[in-house]
Design a protein around this motif. Structure first.
Motif, PDB file in Angstrom:
ATOM      1  N   UNK A 115       0.853  -1.190   0.000  1.00 49.94           N
ATOM      2  CA  UNK A 115       0.000   0.000   0.000  1.00 49.94           C
ATOM      3  C   UNK A 115       0.885   1.234   0.000  1.00 49.94           C
ATOM      4  N   UNK A 116       0.271   2.397  -0.230  1.00 43.98           N
ATOM      5  CA  UNK A 116       1.039   3.634  -0.193  1.00 43.98           C
ATOM      6  C   UNK A 116       1.641   3.862   1.194  1.00 43.98           C
ATOM      7  N   UNK A 117       0.901   3.466   2.222  1.00 48.03           N
ATOM      8  CA  UNK A 117       1.410   3.621   3.588  1.00 48.03           C
ATOM      9  C   UNK A 117       2.641   2.771   3.807  1.00 48.03           C
ATOM     10  N   UNK A 118       2.567   1.504   3.387  1.00 48.10           N
ATOM     11  CA  UNK A 118       3.734   0.623   3.553  1.00 48.10           C
ATOM     12  C   UNK A 118       4.897   1.094   2.700  1.00 48.10           C
ATOM     13  N   UNK A 119       4.619   1.531   1.469  1.00 53.59           N
ATOM     14  CA  UNK A 119       5.695   2.007   0.595  1.00 53.59           C
ATOM     15  C   UNK A 119       6.405   3.204   1.222  1.00 53.59           C
ATOM     16  N   UNK A 127      13.427  -4.354  -2.219  1.00 49.88           N
ATOM     17  CA  UNK A 127      12.808  -5.447  -2.970  1.00 49.88           C
ATOM     18  C   UNK A 127      11.369  -5.666  -2.507  1.00 49.88           C
ATOM     19  N   UNK A 128      11.144  -5.631  -1.190  1.00 44.37           N
ATOM     20  CA  UNK A 128       9.800  -5.810  -0.656  1.00 44.37           C
ATOM     21  C   UNK A 128       8.855  -4.730  -1.183  1.00 44.37           C
ATOM     22  N   UNK A 129       9.361  -3.514  -1.318  1.00 49.26           N
ATOM     23  CA  UNK A 129       8.530  -2.404  -1.794  1.00 49.26           C
ATOM     24  C   UNK A 129       8.167  -2.533  -3.270  1.00 49.26           C
ATOM     25  N   UNK A 130       8.898  -3.386  -4.013  1.00 52.43           N
ATOM     26  CA  UNK A 130       8.643  -3.540  -5.444  1.00 52.43           C
ATOM     27  C   UNK A 130       7.856  -4.810  -5.773  1.00 52.43           C
ATOM     28  N   UNK A 131       7.369  -5.507  -4.761  1.00 46.15           N
ATOM     29  CA  UNK A 131       6.636  -6.745  -5.037  1.00 46.15           C
ATOM     30  C   UNK A 131       5.317  -6.433  -5.744  1.00 46.15           C
ATOM     31  N   UNK A 132       4.827  -7.392  -6.501  1.00 40.59           N
ATOM     32  CA  UNK A 132       3.556  -7.185  -7.197  1.00 40.59           C
ATOM     33  C   UNK A 132       2.482  -8.096  -6.623  1.00 40.59           C
ATOM     34  N   UNK A 133       1.258  -7.811  -7.003  1.00 43.39           N
ATOM     35  CA  UNK A 133       0.089  -8.485  -6.446  1.00 43.39           C
ATOM     36  C   UNK A 133      -0.050  -9.903  -7.011  1.00 43.39           C
ATOM     37  N   UNK A 134      -0.259 -10.878  -6.117  1.00 40.98           N
ATOM     38  CA  UNK A 134      -0.426 -12.272  -6.522  1.00 40.98           C
ATOM     39  C   UNK A 134      -1.888 -12.721  -6.507  1.00 40.98           C
TER      40      UNK A 134
END
Length: 232
Positions: free
Chosen positions: A35-39, A104-111
Motif C-alpha cells: 500500500x502507499x502507507x507501507x511504501x 525489494x519488498x517495496x517492489x513486489x507485485x500483487x499475486x
C-alpha cells in the motif's frame, strides 16, 4: 515453510512451478502489492539506514513489524530473550543488505489473480497482532477453499514460529497426515477426542476423513478458520 517475505517467495514459486510443489506452510504471508502507507514507511526506513546505518529507530521499527507488544515489552517492562537476540542480530547485519531487502519488498507485485489458480495444499498461520494479518485473510479468501486452512494465533505478532511455536504443532501434524508423513498412535486420538471444544482444530472430530488420507496427496484439505489461544 516461509515467513512474511519468504512466504511470498514460496507462493510465487508455487505459482510458476505448480508441478514441483505439493504443499505450502506460510506464516504471516504477503500476497498483495504494498500500500502507499507501507511504501512510504519502507522509503523512510531505507533513507534512515542510508544516512545513519542500523540506528535505534530502525531496529525498533523492524521489531514492531515482526513481534507483538507482549514479547517486546512484558508486564515488568522487560524485553523477552528472543527480542534481545533479534536486536543483537540486527546489530551484526550490514545496513546496506537490510536496505536492499526493504527495496525489494517495496517492489513486489500483487499475486491475487494467481491465488485463484493455486491448487496445492496450503496451511496459513498468522498472529492476530501482525501488521500482515489482513494480507493473510485476503490470501485465504482468494484461494480455493478446498486447498487452504487458516490458523489465527491470539496475542502473537508476525513470527508465530518464534513467539508461539506450540500453537503450530497440532495443525502441522494434521497437515502432514494428508501426505502420510505422520501417524499418531491410537491413544493420541482418544486424548484429543476429549477436548471440550467440538470446533477446535485440536479435535479430530472437525477434520474430514479425506484430510487424513495419504491418497489425497493434500488435495482434500477443508478450510479451518480458527484461533489458537495461548494456554493460561
Amino acid at each position: 515453510m516461509g515467513v512474511t517475505a519468504g512466504a511470498y517467495i514460496l507462493t510465487l514459486f508455487a505459482l510458476k512451478y505448480r508441478e514441483r510443489v505439493l504443499g505450502l506452510i506460510l506464516i504471516s504471508p504477503l500476497c498483495k502489492a504494498p500500500s502507499w502507507t507501507e511504501w512510504f514507511y519502507n522509503k523512510v526506513m531505507t533513507n534512515l539506514m542510508y544516512f545513519y546505518g542500523m540506528c535505534g529507530i530502525v531496529k525498533e521499527s523492524l521489531l514492531q513489524r515482526y513481534f507483538s507488544q507482549e514479547v517486546r515489552c512484558n508486564i515488568q517492562g522487560l524485553e523477552s530473550d528472543i527480542v534481545q537476540a533479534c536486536r543483537r542480530l540486527l546489530d551484526e547485519r550490514q545496513s546496506s543488505n537490510v536496505t536492499r531487502f526493504m527495496q525489494v519488498i517495496s517492489r513486489r507485485y500483487d499475486l491475487t489473480e494467481g491465488l485463484k489458480k493455486l491448487q496445492c495444499r496450503t496451511l496459513i498461520f498468522v498472529g492476530e497482532n501482525s501488521p500482515f494479518h489482513s494480507e493473510a485473510l485476503h490470501m485465504c479468501a482468494k484461494m480455493d477453499k478446498k486447498f487452504n486452512a487458516l490458523v489465527e494465533v491470539q496475542a502473537c505478532g508476525s513470527l508465530v514460529t518464534e513467539e508461539q511455536p506450540h500453537a503450530m504443532l497440532i495443525p502441522i501434524e494434521y497437515f502432514l497426515m494428508g501426505y502420510g508423513f505422520y501417524r499418531p498412535p491410537p491413544q493420541l486420538f482418544c486424548s484429543y477426542g476429549s477436548s471440550p471444544s467440538p470446533t477446535s482444530p485440536l479435535s479430530p472430530s472437525c477434520i474430514s476423513a479425506e484430510l487424513l488420507s495419504p491418497e489425497s496427496l493434500g488435495l482434500k484439505l477443508k478450510p479451518i478458520k480458527t484461533r489458537v489461544a495461548m494456554d493460561d
